[in-house]
Design an enzyme around this catalytic site. Structure first.
Site, PDB file in Angstrom:
ATOM      1  N   ARG A  45       0.857  -1.202   0.000  1.00 28.92           N
ATOM      2  CA  ARG A  45       0.000   0.000   0.000  1.00 28.92           C
ATOM      3  C   ARG A  45       0.885   1.240   0.000  1.00 28.92           C
ATOM      4  NH1 ARG A  45      -1.256   1.656   4.613  1.00 28.92           N
ATOM      5  NH2 ARG A  45      -2.112  -0.288   5.403  1.00 28.92           N
ATOM      6  N   TYR A  97     -17.278  18.322 -13.462  1.00 27.12           N
ATOM      7  CA  TYR A  97     -17.605  16.896 -13.638  1.00 27.12           C
ATOM      8  C   TYR A  97     -18.598  16.477 -12.537  1.00 27.12           C
ATOM      9  CZ  TYR A  97     -17.036  11.844 -13.647  1.00 27.12           C
ATOM     10  OH  TYR A  97     -17.265  10.494 -13.673  1.00 27.12           O
ATOM     11  N   ASP A 169      -8.114  19.744 -13.281  1.00 29.52           N
ATOM     12  CA  ASP A 169      -8.467  18.407 -13.767  1.00 29.52           C
ATOM     13  C   ASP A 169      -8.150  18.407 -15.265  1.00 29.52           C
ATOM     14  OD1 ASP A 169      -9.769  16.190 -14.852  1.00 29.52           O
ATOM     15  OD2 ASP A 169     -11.363  16.230 -13.352  1.00 29.52           O
TER      16      ASP A 169
HETATM   17  C1  LIG Z   1     -14.246  10.496 -15.659  1.00 29.23           C
HETATM   18  C2  LIG Z   1     -13.823  11.765 -15.057  1.00 29.23           C
HETATM   19  C3  LIG Z   1     -13.497  11.848 -13.691  1.00 29.23           C
HETATM   20  C4  LIG Z   1     -13.667  10.683 -12.749  1.00 29.23           C
HETATM   21  O1  LIG Z   1     -12.788   9.670 -13.017  1.00 29.23           O
HETATM   22  P1  LIG Z   1     -13.063   8.106 -12.691  1.00 29.23           P
HETATM   23  O2  LIG Z   1     -11.840   7.458 -13.186  1.00 29.23           O
HETATM   24  O3  LIG Z   1     -14.307   7.727 -13.406  1.00 29.23           O
HETATM   25  O4  LIG Z   1     -13.238   8.012 -11.195  1.00 29.23           O
HETATM   26  C5  LIG Z   1     -13.039  13.059 -13.218  1.00 29.23           C
HETATM   27  N1  LIG Z   1     -12.934  14.139 -14.008  1.00 29.23           N
HETATM   28  C6  LIG Z   1     -13.255  14.105 -15.314  1.00 29.23           C
HETATM   29  C7  LIG Z   1     -13.114  15.331 -16.137  1.00 29.23           C
HETATM   30  C8  LIG Z   1     -13.712  12.921 -15.880  1.00 29.23           C
HETATM   31  O5  LIG Z   1     -14.045  12.897 -17.183  1.00 29.23           O
END
Ligand SMILES: *Cc1c(COP(=O)(O)O)cnc(C)c1O
Length: 396
Positions: A45, A97, A169
């Site tokens: 971990r 998101y 993001d």
């Molecule tokens: C899909 C997505 C997420 C979440 O990711 P997961 O891998 O599904 O948990 C976060 N931000 C954006 C912009 C996404 O498209």
């Protein structure tokens, strides 16, 4: 920006054996020579060599100091939020998101963290919303599904002046197109499920910190909370990253063609794609990213969910599914799928109309993709001749 050579050679050859592919260390623990004397790993971990390789690759690609891998994109976002404490405030992009919205609202507000949602396409809105309590600014650019663009460098300057962190993001662009840390952001997060993995065969998340001290805090959270990425999935993401540049280049080229085709189609109302010069933040997109990615959204001239449902069930190559960023083209109807949990008026106000369709343009021949869309439009037109709800379509 990193080029293909740098990317491919950021993936190391195994020093012990010469293996050109990264080995998968499928183990839970590591034998110690004496208590606390080990070869850099003690428990999987806390650290695993396969995962550590992925973490160092993503740090290189995003031009940061520390990379940290998680079991999903949301687990990565969750780890960043754990840097905060009760009483802190986040300023977030209003078109965020849905999963991040759910996490912020239903988990973190309960712990005394508040979130202000603002239209970050205008940097001054961020400036006006900042208070003493603001500790984190949360951006997505481009956003999902209306591909809004925010100026990372301008917002980074605001964050710096107010001593709060800026997290971007970067899922939709990927580091092949956009590197927020070089524009002043402190943290980048990814759903590696999308372009980094690239083959619709895994769920994974990554965080990269520009500075070591902050990165070490996130590593601490990774170990303390435990939402790590498995060795096999780490290996799959590494394998995906090997072709990231090539894939994203082609996704972007195909998407631009598809966007232009949609723009010229008589049944289409709005087309959302930052690569079109008609996109109102095209200039910023062109300034901060190399190309414009593989996601294109559009609305139909008749704004009914019925017509959109019809459309998304008539394509052959574009498969109806949530997610994006894979080799195979996908499409979805956000109002009924990804954005269903958002109240109707809030959803429409953010530009997610009832007829909005989101495409994840894949790596097929673009001519085939366009003919697939063409035949789906043709069935809509046929239907419009007899259906009352499509009347408006019949007249265009
Ligand atoms: C899909 C997505 C997420 C979440 O990711 P997961 O891998 O599904 O948990 C976060 N931000 C954006 C912009 C996404 O498209």
């Amino acid at each position: 920006m990193s080029n293909a050579t740098q990317l491919i050679h950021s993936i190391p050859v195994d020093e012990q054996t010469g293996s050109i592919a990264v080995p998968i260390y499928q183990t839970s623990t590591f034998v110690q020579e004496a208590p606390g004397v080990n070869k850099g790993y003690d428990y999987a971990r806390s650290g695993n060599p396969t995962r550590a390789t992925l973490e160092s690759i993503i740090a290189t690609l995003e031009k940061g100091e520390v990379g940290v891998a998680f079991g999903s994109g949301l687990a990565a976002i969750d780890a960043v939020l754990k840097l905060l404490q009760a009483g802190d405030e986040i300023i977030a992009v209003d078109d965020i998101y849905g999963g991040a919205f759910r996490l912020f609202t239903h988990i973190y507000e309960k712990f005394g963290i508040t979130v202000k949602y603002v239209d970050t396409t205008k940097a001054e809105n961020v400036f006006e919303a900042i208070s003493e309590k603001t500790k984190l600014i949360w951006l997505e650019t481009p956003t999902n599904p209306t591909l809004k663009i925010s100026d990372i460098a301008a917002i980074a300057a605001i964050a710096k002046a107010h001593r709060c962190l800026l997290c971007v993001d970067n899922t939709f662009a990927s580091p092949a197109l956009q590197q927020p840390l070089t524009l002043g952001a402190d943290i980048v997060v990814h759903s590696a499920t999308k372009y980094l993995g690239g083959h619709s065969d895994l769920i994974a998340g990554l965080v990269v910190a520009r500075e070591k001290e902050l990165g070490d805090k996130i590593k601490f959270i990774q170990n303390a909370s435990g939402a790590i990425l498995s060795p096999f999935d780490s290996w799959l993401v590494i394998r995906g990253i090997e072709t990231l540049h090539l894939r994203v280049k082609q996704h972007s080229a195909n998407a631009l063609e598809v966007a232009k085709y949609l723009q010229s189609h008589p049944l289409v109302d709005q087309v959302y794609y930052p690569g079109l010069t008609t996109h109102h933040n095209h200039d910023i997109a062109a300034k901060q990213s190399k190309a414009f990615g593989g996601v294109v959204s559009f609305t139909l001239k008749t704004d009914t969910a019925v017509a959109a449902t019809q459309f998304v069930t008539r394509t052959k190559y574009f498969k109806l599914a949530e997610s994006l960023g894979g080799v195979k083209s996908l499409l979805c109807h956000p109002a009924a799928m990804t954005h269903k949990s958002i109240p109707e008026n809030k959803r429409r106000a953010s530009g997610v109309a009832d007829s909005l369709i989101r495409l994840s343009v894949g790596l097929e021949e673009v001519e085939d993709l366009i003919s697939d869309l063409e035949q789906a439009f043709a069935t809509l037109q046929e239907e419009a001749k007899t259906s009352v709800s499509y009347k408006k379509l019949a007249t265009v």
